[in-house]
Scaffold this motif. Structure first.
Motif, PDB file in Angstrom:
ATOM      1  N   ILE A  14      30.228   7.327 -11.624  1.00 23.00           N
ATOM      2  CA  ILE A  14      30.869   6.247 -12.362  1.00 23.00           C
ATOM      3  C   ILE A  14      29.967   5.029 -12.241  1.00 23.00           C
ATOM      4  O   ILE A  14      29.366   4.805 -11.181  1.00 23.00           O
ATOM      5  N   GLY A  15      29.863   4.261 -13.312  1.00 24.97           N
ATOM      6  CA  GLY A  15      28.936   3.135 -13.233  1.00 24.97           C
ATOM      7  C   GLY A  15      29.066   2.186 -14.392  1.00 24.97           C
ATOM      8  O   GLY A  15      29.976   2.306 -15.223  1.00 24.97           O
ATOM      9  N   MET A  16      28.144   1.248 -14.437  1.00 18.30           N
ATOM     10  CA  MET A  16      28.133   0.240 -15.495  1.00 18.30           C
ATOM     11  C   MET A  16      26.735   0.163 -16.082  1.00 18.30           C
ATOM     12  O   MET A  16      25.757   0.569 -15.438  1.00 18.30           O
ATOM     13  N   GLY A  17      26.659  -0.379 -17.293  1.00 20.24           N
ATOM     14  CA  GLY A  17      25.356  -0.456 -17.916  1.00 20.24           C
ATOM     15  C   GLY A  17      25.278  -1.505 -18.985  1.00 20.24           C
ATOM     16  O   GLY A  17      26.293  -2.128 -19.366  1.00 20.24           O
ATOM     17  N   ILE A  18      24.087  -1.721 -19.467  1.00 19.64           N
ATOM     18  CA  ILE A  18      23.860  -2.634 -20.591  1.00 19.64           C
ATOM     19  C   ILE A  18      23.053  -1.887 -21.643  1.00 19.64           C
ATOM     20  O   ILE A  18      22.292  -0.966 -21.320  1.00 19.64           O
ATOM     21  N   SER A  19      23.224  -2.294 -22.889  1.00 18.11           N
ATOM     22  CA  SER A  19      22.562  -1.612 -23.992  1.00 18.11           C
ATOM     23  C   SER A  19      21.778  -2.590 -24.829  1.00 18.11           C
ATOM     24  O   SER A  19      22.131  -3.775 -24.915  1.00 18.11           O
ATOM     25  N   ARG A  20      20.753  -2.076 -25.461  1.00 21.10           N
ATOM     26  CA  ARG A  20      19.908  -2.929 -26.295  1.00 21.10           C
ATOM     27  C   ARG A  20      19.497  -2.161 -27.541  1.00 21.10           C
ATOM     28  O   ARG A  20      19.010  -1.035 -27.442  1.00 21.10           O
ATOM     29  N   PRO A  21      19.709  -2.762 -28.709  1.00 23.45           N
ATOM     30  CA  PRO A  21      19.249  -2.094 -29.932  1.00 23.45           C
ATOM     31  C   PRO A  21      17.739  -2.242 -30.080  1.00 23.45           C
ATOM     32  O   PRO A  21      17.182  -3.297 -29.821  1.00 23.45           O
ATOM     33  N   ARG A  22      17.079  -1.163 -30.469  1.00 26.90           N
ATOM     34  CA  ARG A  22      15.643  -1.189 -30.774  1.00 26.90           C
ATOM     35  C   ARG A  22      15.515  -1.087 -32.285  1.00 26.90           C
ATOM     36  O   ARG A  22      15.711  -0.019 -32.855  1.00 26.90           O
TER      37      ARG A  22
END
Lengths: 435, 366
Positions: free
Chosen positions: B126-134
């Motif tokens: 279980i965790g957290m994350g960040i996303s970035r559009p390319r």
């Protein structure tokens, strides 16, 4: 071998989508809105040979008069330059052409006073957008009073151009009760010098007896012959006064020659809104587009005429009412434009009354067959947002795709957030925003 | 009432004493077996130990007992029984590693025939994350280049996985994760002064497959991996706002819309990462940092300007919204738990090597 197949299978998923191996969607479709603060209206567009596009519109900023709005964009709709032109008065741009030396020519009306509009013409550098020349012409009636001129189009001729429209400077000193307007055809040189009708070189106005006459376009056939296209409610056959398409000929001095041709049903009012020359690949001729009203319903009315006119019914190659444009509504401009496509068929652009469906005014695109019929597989495509949207013009690109210019209302319709903007759309050859 | 309490206390003490007696007895048995072994009296040792092996020995005592039995059977020249005893020793303690300094050398050599490495190791995270559009193609309804600012939005991930262990260090791993990924863009320059804010929210099933190397000793064991993932986009929506900036104020128009039909369902990405495992008993906790670099265009370029029913998309006039052509990268930090399923067994050739074996040509006498 299994090992190699396994590696190849995995590698097939490792391909990365980039701008090197993926087509830019703007090459095939786009929707672009143009303008800055205030309201903007789309009027006309031109295609250059290099793929760039010239857009003409009108712009009204807050607490300002209406100005002329011209842009040059690249084939993906990105602005190369954008300019606003005008005087402290209200200008209403109506048409744009490219002169033989590459200058842009814009014509329209300028509101001088109440019920007093003059014609203006201006030239613009296509490279920079700088304004070059300006001329303003107003006619007067027999009482030497200022009259109201309205512009519908400009056409290039040898050594100059003709601005067509209407005027209240009637040709007769004693007009009948129905003689509201006469057709106007002002002639200019490429240096924006007006050939004044009083000189006798060129006649400015053509009108029929006791009728409302409007000229939509004048097309030069030769220095001695010009075809005029418009609409009039003259009682040409004794059936009473209702509007019909009106096709006629002018001589070398702008004087009507011969009889005219009147198109449409005797019980209906046909209003001509655009004239296009069919491309040679489709068979030369003239494509007339407009509307008619039948039992309270607005229908498109399209006529294709042959290239050399005899001004009789033999000139008609095709004629029809291919689409319904909804219930008649005086607030909806009767814009109908059609072009004949190079491969086959026609594309029809028109305003549609969507108010009966609790929607605002939209515009529609219809792909028609060679016989001016709606193809069963291509139902009319209606385009519009939540607010009122109005068609302006359309062009076919060399690859068969369609460019449409219009005016669209941004926001959610009816809210005070709404603003209108000029819009340019690139569609496929069926008029859709996807293949 | 007092009498009943005394009665139950006596019963409890009797049972406890009996169990303790049994424990004490089995420990005595173990000592006796050791003495018998040292005295060279081998034949009676199995019979001596069997009752407590069946019931009575703790895991630690079992290890000692089976070690004695293994040595006994080796001396009695019964390799099958010796193998069986050592296998049972590993069953009692899968992490037992024979040591030539501590154990008899013949036991040490025998131990090389066996492994307890789990074939499969399940884990959850279980965790957290960040996303970035390319961005592949920057698309908009504007005829001018706009100013874009990306704002990080926190997402989350959770899922299960299983490692297929090739050996003590290398594993081929697969997972099924459910994740929420989001990003926000603030775009200015529409019609000179107007601006747009769009928050893109997506839900995914991510199915990564990767090759992992991890340390096999110590309490803290680092690991790293590289692989590939299928990413199934199950839901996509936007929250958008368009702000009309006038000289006398600002007027926003906002709303939310489902745009799943504008996106591609099946996507893929490269996945790599690493972290470390912390041993707790026979199981592990782990911390993992993972980067998933998107390879495929999320946007269905055929639906950029269309509504779900194929008509003109009202988002174009409401919010000036048209999505970019883009891939999506994701960086996540997770914590997880590993429960190895130990499987004591004789060693065989690694299964992966079977891929390299050619089938023998059939030979048939004419």
């Amino acid at each position: 071998m299994r090992y190699v197949r396994a590696i190849l299978f995995l590698l097939s998923f490792s391909a990365c989508d980039t701008d090197q191996n993926t087509l830019n969607p703007n090459e095939k479709f786009f929707v672009k809105f143009y303008g800055d603060e205030g309201n903007h209206e789309g009027v006309d567009l031109l295609l250059n040979d290099d793929g760039s596009i010239i857009l003409l519109g009108n712009s009204t900023r807050t607490n300002s008069t209406q100005q002329i709005f011209v842009l040059k964009v690249d084939p993906q709709g990105m602005i190369i330059w954008s300019r606003t032109y005008g005087t402290p008065l209200n200008e209403n741009a109506k048409d744009i052409e490219v002169l033989p030396d590459g200058r842009l020519l814009v014509v329209g009306e300028i509101e001088v006073g109440p019920a007093n509009k003059d014609v203006f013409a201006m030239t613009i550098s296509q490279a920079s957008g700088d304004s070059l020349q300006w001329i303003q012409v107003g006619l007067k009636n027999f009482l030497n009073q200022d009259t109201n001129e309205e512009v519908n189009s400009v056409s290039l001729i040898q050594g100059g151009f003709i601005v067509a429209g209407t005027t209240t400077a009637l040709i007769t000193e004693t007009p009948g009760p129905n003689d509201i307007r006469d057709g106007m055809h002002l002639r200019f040189t490429n240096n924006l010098e007006w050939i004044d009708g009083s000189t006798g070189v060129w006649k400015n106005v053509t009108g029929l007896n006791n009728s409302d006459d409007v000229i939509q376009k004048i097309i030069e056939i030769s220095p001695n012959e010009y075809y005029g296209f418009g609409y009039t409610n003259t009682d040409f056959n004794g059936d009473g006064q209702e509007y019909n398409f009106w096709v006629f000929s002018l001589g070398f001095s702008g004087v009507p020659s011969g009889s005219g041709l009147y198109l449409g049903r005797s019980t209906e009012d046909e209003i001509l809104t655009s004239v296009e020359i069919s491309p040679p690949e489709a068979g030369a001729g003239f494509l007339l587009s407009g509307i008619t009203t039948r039992s309270g319903e607005v229908l498109s009315y399209i006529v294709k005429l042959q290239n050399e006119l005899n001004f009789d019914s033999e000139d008609i190659l095709d004629e029809g009412n291919p689409t319904s444009l909804g219930v008649a509504n005086a607030l909806i401009p009767p814009i109908t434009k059609s072009i004949e496509l190079r491969q086959s068929g026609f594309m029809l652009l028109s305003n549609v009354n969507a108010l009966s469906r609790n929607q605002a005014t939209n515009f529609s695109l219809s792909r028609l067959t060679n016989r001016l019929l709606v193809n069963a597989g291509n139902a009319p495509i209606e385009i519009g947002g939540d607010g009122n949207d109005f068609a302006a013009n359309l062009k076919e690109l060399p690859d068969g795709r369609i460019l449409v210019m219009a005016t669209m209302t941004l926001g959610r319709g009816g809210e005070n957030t709404d603003q209108t903007k000029m819009v340019l759309m690139k569609l496929n050859n069926a008029g859709k925003l996807a293949d | 009432m007092e009498k009943w309490r005394l009665f139950f206390f006596v019963i409890w003490m009797t049972v406890f004493a009996a169990s303790q007696a049994q424990v004490t007895d089995c420990e005595q048995i173990l000592i006796q077996a050791d003495n018998e072994f040292n005295a060279g009296r081998f034949y009676g040792i199995p019979g001596l130990l069997n009752p407590c092996l069946e019931r009575g020995f703790s895991d630690e005592q079992k290890v000692r007992a089976y070690l004695i039995l293994t040595q006994t059977y080796l001396i009695l020249d019964d390799p099958i029984a010796a193998d069986d005893s050592y296998l049972r020793l590993l069953g009692a303690d899968p992490e037992y590693v024979a040591n030539p300094l501590r154990d008899p050398i013949d036991v040490f050599y025998l131990s090389k025939k066996f492994t307890t490495t789990p074939i499969f190791t399940p884990h959850f995270r279980i965790g957290m994350g960040i996303s970035r559009p390319r961005i592949i193609y920057d698309l908009s309804t504007s005829g001018t280049v706009l100013n874009k600012r990306e704002i990080i939005k926190l997402g989350y991930v959770g899922g299960v996985g299983v490692d297929w262990n090739i050996n003590n260090n290398w594993s081929v791993c697969g997972e099924l994760n459910f994740s929420y990924k989001a990003f926000k863009q603030e775009i200015s320059g529409y019609f000179t002064d107007d601006r747009q804010e769009v928050t893109d929210q997506t839900f995914w099933f991510d199915v990564p497959f990767y090759l992992k190397y991890s340390s096999d000793s110590g309490n803290i064991r680092p690991f790293g991996y590289l692989g590939f993932a299928f990413n199934l986009l199950t839901s996509s929506s936007i929250s958008a706002e368009f702000i009309d900036v006038k000289s006398n104020g600002q007027t926003p128009t906002s709303g939310s819309e489902n745009i799943g039909f504008k996106r591609n369902f099946l996507n893929h990405s490269v996945v790599f990462g690493g972290g470390f495992k912390y041993k707790q008993g026979k199981n592990f906790w782990y911390v993992d940092v993972r980067y998933m670099a998107g390879l495929s265009n999320l946007s269905n370029d055929q639906r950029l300007y269309q509504s779900e029913d194929g008509g003109f998309d009202p988002l174009l006039t409401q919010f000036q919204y048209v999505g970019d052509s883009f891939r999506m990268d994701n960086l996540s930090v997770s914590v997880g738990y590993i429960k190895p399923i130990y499987n004591p067994r004789k060693k065989v050739k690694p299964r992966l090597s079977n891929l390299f074996n050619r089938k023998p040509k059939s030979t048939t006498n004419p």
